[in-house]
Design a protein around this motif. Structure first.
Motif, PDB file in Angstrom:
ATOM      1  N   TYR A 265       0.834  -1.199   0.000  1.00  0.00           N
ATOM      2  CA  TYR A 265       0.000   0.000   0.000  1.00  0.00           C
ATOM      3  C   TYR A 265       0.870   1.251   0.000  1.00  0.00           C
ATOM      4  O   TYR A 265       1.787   1.391   0.815  1.00  0.00           O
ATOM      5  N   PRO A 266       0.591   2.180  -0.906  1.00  0.00           N
ATOM      6  CA  PRO A 266       1.362   3.423  -0.934  1.00  0.00           C
ATOM      7  C   PRO A 266       0.987   4.329   0.236  1.00  0.00           C
ATOM      8  O   PRO A 266      -0.056   4.135   0.879  1.00  0.00           O
ATOM      9  N   PRO A 267       1.805   5.325   0.529  1.00  0.00           N
ATOM     10  CA  PRO A 267       1.471   6.273   1.603  1.00  0.00           C
ATOM     11  C   PRO A 267       0.102   6.915   1.367  1.00  0.00           C
ATOM     12  O   PRO A 267      -0.258   7.234   0.230  1.00  0.00           O
ATOM     13  N   GLY A 268      -0.642   7.054   2.429  1.00  0.00           N
ATOM     14  CA  GLY A 268      -1.957   7.680   2.346  1.00  0.00           C
ATOM     15  C   GLY A 268      -3.098   6.710   2.148  1.00  0.00           C
ATOM     16  O   GLY A 268      -4.262   7.101   2.233  1.00  0.00           O
ATOM     17  N   ILE A 269      -2.794   5.460   1.862  1.00  0.00           N
ATOM     18  CA  ILE A 269      -3.842   4.445   1.715  1.00  0.00           C
ATOM     19  C   ILE A 269      -3.668   3.417   2.828  1.00  0.00           C
ATOM     20  O   ILE A 269      -2.682   2.661   2.826  1.00  0.00           O
ATOM     21  N   PRO A 270      -4.575   3.393   3.791  1.00  0.00           N
ATOM     22  CA  PRO A 270      -4.436   2.449   4.905  1.00  0.00           C
ATOM     23  C   PRO A 270      -4.469   1.005   4.410  1.00  0.00           C
ATOM     24  O   PRO A 270      -5.346   0.637   3.622  1.00  0.00           O
ATOM     25  N   PRO A 271      -3.528   0.168   4.826  1.00  0.00           N
ATOM     26  CA  PRO A 271      -3.559  -1.245   4.431  1.00  0.00           C
ATOM     27  C   PRO A 271      -4.828  -1.935   4.939  1.00  0.00           C
ATOM     28  O   PRO A 271      -5.295  -1.664   6.049  1.00  0.00           O
ATOM     29  N   GLN A 272      -5.378  -2.782   4.103  1.00  0.00           N
ATOM     30  CA  GLN A 272      -6.531  -3.587   4.495  1.00  0.00           C
ATOM     31  C   GLN A 272      -6.031  -4.906   5.080  1.00  0.00           C
ATOM     32  O   GLN A 272      -5.130  -5.546   4.521  1.00  0.00           O
ATOM     33  N   ALA A 273      -6.603  -5.286   6.190  1.00  0.00           N
ATOM     34  CA  ALA A 273      -6.128  -6.471   6.899  1.00  0.00           C
ATOM     35  C   ALA A 273      -6.321  -7.731   6.066  1.00  0.00           C
ATOM     36  O   ALA A 273      -7.360  -7.908   5.416  1.00  0.00           O
TER      37      ALA A 273
ATOM     38  N   SER B  55      -3.471 -10.524  -5.964  1.00  0.00           N
ATOM     39  CA  SER B  55      -3.811  -9.721  -4.789  1.00  0.00           C
ATOM     40  C   SER B  55      -4.021  -8.275  -5.220  1.00  0.00           C
ATOM     41  O   SER B  55      -3.095  -7.622  -5.713  1.00  0.00           O
ATOM     42  N   GLU B  56      -5.239  -7.790  -5.046  1.00  0.00           N
ATOM     43  CA  GLU B  56      -5.599  -6.435  -5.458  1.00  0.00           C
ATOM     44  C   GLU B  56      -6.601  -5.839  -4.467  1.00  0.00           C
ATOM     45  O   GLU B  56      -7.421  -6.559  -3.885  1.00  0.00           O
ATOM     46  N   TYR B  57      -6.508  -4.540  -4.301  1.00  0.00           N
ATOM     47  CA  TYR B  57      -7.512  -3.810  -3.521  1.00  0.00           C
ATOM     48  C   TYR B  57      -7.835  -2.525  -4.270  1.00  0.00           C
ATOM     49  O   TYR B  57      -6.943  -1.726  -4.578  1.00  0.00           O
ATOM     50  N   TYR B  58      -9.123  -2.336  -4.584  1.00  0.00           N
ATOM     51  CA  TYR B  58      -9.546  -1.123  -5.273  1.00  0.00           C
ATOM     52  C   TYR B  58      -9.960  -0.102  -4.219  1.00  0.00           C
ATOM     53  O   TYR B  58     -11.002  -0.243  -3.578  1.00  0.00           O
ATOM     54  N   ARG B  59      -9.131   0.895  -4.029  1.00  0.00           N
ATOM     55  CA  ARG B  59      -9.397   1.955  -3.057  1.00  0.00           C
ATOM     56  C   ARG B  59     -10.294   2.991  -3.708  1.00  0.00           C
ATOM     57  O   ARG B  59      -9.876   3.741  -4.612  1.00  0.00           O
ATOM     58  N   ALA B  60     -11.572   3.030  -3.294  1.00  0.00           N
ATOM     59  CA  ALA B  60     -12.555   3.953  -3.880  1.00  0.00           C
ATOM     60  C   ALA B  60     -13.472   4.412  -2.762  1.00  0.00           C
ATOM     61  O   ALA B  60     -14.523   3.825  -2.520  1.00  0.00           O
ATOM     62  N   VAL B  61     -13.053   5.489  -2.066  1.00  0.00           N
ATOM     63  CA  VAL B  61     -13.845   5.974  -0.929  1.00  0.00           C
ATOM     64  C   VAL B  61     -14.221   7.439  -1.088  1.00  0.00           C
ATOM     65  O   VAL B  61     -14.709   8.055  -0.157  1.00  0.00           O
ATOM     66  N   THR B  62     -14.008   7.984  -2.297  1.00  0.00           N
ATOM     67  CA  THR B  62     -14.345   9.381  -2.551  1.00  0.00           C
ATOM     68  C   THR B  62     -15.199   9.499  -3.801  1.00  0.00           C
ATOM     69  O   THR B  62     -15.122   8.667  -4.708  1.00  0.00           O
ATOM     70  N   TYR B  63     -15.998  10.533  -3.845  1.00  0.00           N
ATOM     71  CA  TYR B  63     -16.854  10.782  -5.000  1.00  0.00           C
ATOM     72  C   TYR B  63     -16.035  11.086  -6.253  1.00  0.00           C
ATOM     73  O   TYR B  63     -16.410  10.703  -7.364  1.00  0.00           O
ATOM     74  N   ASP B  64     -14.904  11.736  -6.076  1.00  0.00           N
ATOM     75  CA  ASP B  64     -14.039  12.075  -7.203  1.00  0.00           C
ATOM     76  C   ASP B  64     -13.241  10.838  -7.616  1.00  0.00           C
ATOM     77  O   ASP B  64     -12.351  10.391  -6.885  1.00  0.00           O
ATOM     78  N   PRO B  65     -13.518  10.271  -8.782  1.00  0.00           N
ATOM     79  CA  PRO B  65     -12.840   9.030  -9.165  1.00  0.00           C
ATOM     80  C   PRO B  65     -11.358   9.192  -9.461  1.00  0.00           C
ATOM     81  O   PRO B  65     -10.638   8.194  -9.550  1.00  0.00           O
ATOM     82  N   THR B  66     -10.879  10.425  -9.583  1.00  0.00           N
ATOM     83  CA  THR B  66      -9.438  10.601  -9.806  1.00  0.00           C
ATOM     84  C   THR B  66      -8.644  10.183  -8.582  1.00  0.00           C
ATOM     85  O   THR B  66      -7.423   9.978  -8.665  1.00  0.00           O
ATOM     86  N   ASN B  67      -9.323  10.051  -7.434  1.00  0.00           N
ATOM     87  CA  ASN B  67      -8.655   9.613  -6.209  1.00  0.00           C
ATOM     88  C   ASN B  67      -8.739   8.099  -6.013  1.00  0.00           C
ATOM     89  O   ASN B  67      -8.277   7.586  -4.993  1.00  0.00           O
ATOM     90  N   HIS B  68      -9.339   7.401  -6.959  1.00  0.00           N
ATOM     91  CA  HIS B  68      -9.467   5.951  -6.838  1.00  0.00           C
ATOM     92  C   HIS B  68      -8.181   5.282  -7.307  1.00  0.00           C
ATOM     93  O   HIS B  68      -7.588   5.688  -8.319  1.00  0.00           O
ATOM     94  N   THR B  69      -7.760   4.245  -6.607  1.00  0.00           N
ATOM     95  CA  THR B  69      -6.474   3.608  -6.877  1.00  0.00           C
ATOM     96  C   THR B  69      -6.597   2.099  -6.762  1.00  0.00           C
ATOM     97  O   THR B  69      -7.260   1.591  -5.853  1.00  0.00           O
ATOM     98  N   VAL B  70      -5.958   1.388  -7.648  1.00  0.00           N
ATOM     99  CA  VAL B  70      -5.847  -0.071  -7.535  1.00  0.00           C
ATOM    100  C   VAL B  70      -4.496  -0.391  -6.906  1.00  0.00           C
ATOM    101  O   VAL B  70      -3.447  -0.042  -7.463  1.00  0.00           O
TER     102      VAL B  70
END
Length: 637
Positions: A561-569, A591-606
């Protein structure tokens, strides 16, 4: 001519015919009812002036000519002609209200509790039994339970629709408009799809034995169609411009809202860029347990949940709501949601036991299209029921949903997908694929109409596993569903000890006509006649390991997980996979986690990790194991 006027004239005509001594099926005093199902269709066709091929074709597309023991379909349809009675069918709520499942299945976000509100049962297509009862002067309860009268009622409806068009013809193709109207569709595209499927069946011909033992045949009959009649039905146009669907299905675009609420909250799906961002690996089959109208209302509610497609029961009509590139909230497991497309099939009757052929057919055509487009294998490792999706962590296992349930005919569905379940091995090749005879396999479930109440016997693709090779042995234990360690039960939703058609398990032992498979860390026994032999790969704990963890999601290691994205257990489930046990490998899961917790999809990260998982058939649901924890080998080695 108005519908009510045509109905009155038809009833008067039938009454005049009876007064003149006209021969009718089970209507004229002293006339014996037909003794065969084929005879019932012939008699009803003659009585109401409907071409027999048309009557047979419509009925086949609704029920495949089955009676289903008088039980309603999941959308309140009764009998061979699928005459609907939403009141009698004892409608229930939606499956998203039952249990504690969070449809998103993402522990990085607050739980999403859907609030479905009241059901909408206003559609006339849900009450056709009343119209038919008026037309033939037979009580609605009789129409629901008596196949001969049910066929007469369907024939009368077709005749009424034909009369309203003002067409007097014995040519099957001149009944195109009446057949389209029988679908119950309110739009031209879906009415056309239904009628085309009926007349394709007529042109190709079909013959089968019904669920109550009647041989019925529809000879192949070339048909010259009068498709221009569609314009006379007064149906609305369909917006197909945005849909991702085979052109001949006439799918409708009814978008789910992507809407911000403030305070960082939004709904009801997540924007993405699949398959470029993540591969689409799964198609998930759901049953709405709600009417089509209710389902459309819900998916257009930004505070509710979402799925890609909804399919209507009576005619198989398809509406699309979320683009395949985006992530819908439907399966209760975020890893699966992020890599899947969800199909909701209309159904709301609490005691509904069957699905229409029309819906099976359009669904299978859609799934074939999606599978080809996204490279999804047509097998039960990639085409999952909602009931096969694992809980994410131990606390979510018990609340996961169980639709489409044990009455979904996976064998027939995969035949329509042109990927039937066939033997690929022998009793020595190490795997079995569950494959009971759907029509004769009738487990004694309870709870369809109240806790402990026996369900009416009905065909099923489910096989109950036993702790010993005998019919009266206890069932296995699923500690995720039953933490007290008690064995599984026959309650309709309790799949603690059940295999489903198409699922493949590793053989643990054989005794006579029985075979044991590895299931949730236990040996589960079934009759070998309820399965076919298979071959493939199995996973077993690495040598020297007493047991290994089993997971409900294939998330990356914390260091990925990059900085700013909390690791998922990476949290194991509560089950044990012990040394010496083997489980069929379904697919390799990165192993993948799609980080999508904001309305703005530019902040979404795989987030992608170095860890790799294998999906295994662990129990009724699939599960994941770390590839570093297992040895993988051919099932017969």
């Amino acid at each position: 001519m108005s519908r009510s006027t045509s109905r009155t004239l038809l009833i008067a005509a039938v009454a005049a015919g009876l007064a003149a001594g006209m021969s009718t099926a089970a209507a004229s005093p002293g006339t014996a009812p037909p003794t065969t199902r084929q005879g019932a269709y012939a008699a009803a066709a003659e009585e109401f002036g409907v071409p027999e091929s048309v009557l047979l074709g419509v009925s086949y597309l609704e029920s495949r000519w089955d009676t289903n023991a008088g039980l309603p379909s999941t959308s309140a349809g009764y009998g061979p002609m699928h005459l609907t009675d939403v009141v009698a069918a004892n409608s229930g709520g939606t499956h998203h209200d039952d249990g504690t499942e969070d449809p998103r299945g993402d522990t990085a976000r607050p739980m999403l509790p859907p609030s479905p509100g009241e059901q909408d049962f206003s559609a006339p297509s849900l009450r056709t039994v009343d119209v038919a009862a008026d037309l033939i002067d037979v009580d609605a309860a009789v129409l629901r339970s008596d196949p001969v009268q049910n066929i007469r009622g369907g024939a009368a409806l077709l005749a009424e629709y034909q009369s309203a068009l003002g067409v007097d013809s014995d040519a099957p193709g001149d009944w195109y408009g009446a057949v389209a109207r029988y679908s119950g569709a309110a739009d031209t595209a879906s009415a056309r799809t239904f009628a085309n499927e009926v007349f394709t069946t007529i042109a190709q011909g079909v013959s089968r034995v019904t669920d109550d033992g009647h041989r019925v045949s529809l000879p192949a009959t070339p048909v010259d169609l009068d498709t221009a009649q569609l314009a006379d039905l007064g149906l609305r146009a369909t917006d197909t411009s945005e849909t991702e669907c085979p052109a001949d299905l006439g799918c409708e675009w009814i978008p789910a809202p992507y809407e911000a609420f403030g305070d960082g909250d939004y709904g009801n799906h997540d924007k993405a860029n699949r398959p470029e961002s993540q591969k689409i690996k799964y198609i998930i089959i759901h049953d709405t347990e709600g009417s089509y109208a209710t389902t459309l209302r819900l998916v257009q509610d930004p505070t509710y949940v979402s799925w890609q497609y909804t399919l209507r029961s009576a005619d198989g009509h398809i509406a699309q709501h979320v683009k395949a590139k985006d992530v819908a909230w439907h399966a209760g497991n975020w890893y699966v949601n992020a890599k899947s497309i969800g199909l909701e099939h209309e159904g709301f009757a609490a005691n509904g036991a069957w699905y229409t052929e029309a819906m099976y057919r359009t669904s299978s055509k859609l799934v074939r299209y999606l599978a080809e487009k996204y490279g999804i294998p047509l097998d039960r490792q990639h085409i999952l029921g909602h009931d096969n999706v694992p809980g994410t962590i131990p606390s979510t296992v018990r609340g996961m949903h169980w639709d489409p349930g044990p009455y979904w005919d996976w064998a027939h569905y995969f035949e329509l997908l042109e990927a039937p379940f066939r033997s690929t091995g022998t009793h020595r090749t190490g795997l079995v694929t569950i494959r009971p005879d759907y029509a004769t396999n009738k487990p004694a479930f309870t709870g369809c109409d109240g806790a402990g109440v026996p369900c009416e016997p009905h065909g099923s693709g489910t096989v109950v596993l036993r702790t010993e090779p005998r019919d009266d042995a206890p069932q296995l234990t699923d500690i995720g569903l039953r933490p007290d360690g008690s064995p599984g039960t026959m309650h309709i939703s309790d799949h603690s000890s059940r295999g489903e058609t198409g699922q493949t398990f590793a053989i643990a032992e054989r005794r006579g006509q029985w075979v044991a498979v590895w299931y949730l860390g236990q040996k589960g026994w079934l009759k070998s006649s309820d399965a076919v032999w298979s071959v493939g790969f199995v996973a077993t704990p690495k040598k020297g390991r007493e047991s290994i963890p089993v997971y409900g999601r294939a998330y990356p290691e914390a260091s990925a997980y990059p900085p700013g994205i909390p690791p998922q257990a990476v949290t194991p489930l509560q089950y044990t996979l012990s040394a010496g046990q083997k489980y069929a490998v379904g697919l390799v899961a990165p192993s993948e986690y799609y980080r999508a917790v904001t309305y703005d999809p530019t902040n979404h990260t795989v987030v992608r990790g170095e860890m790799t998982y294998l999906q295994i058939q662990f129990g009724h649901r699939v599960a994941f194991v770390n590839v570093d924890d297992v040895d993988v080998r051919l099932s017969f080695s």
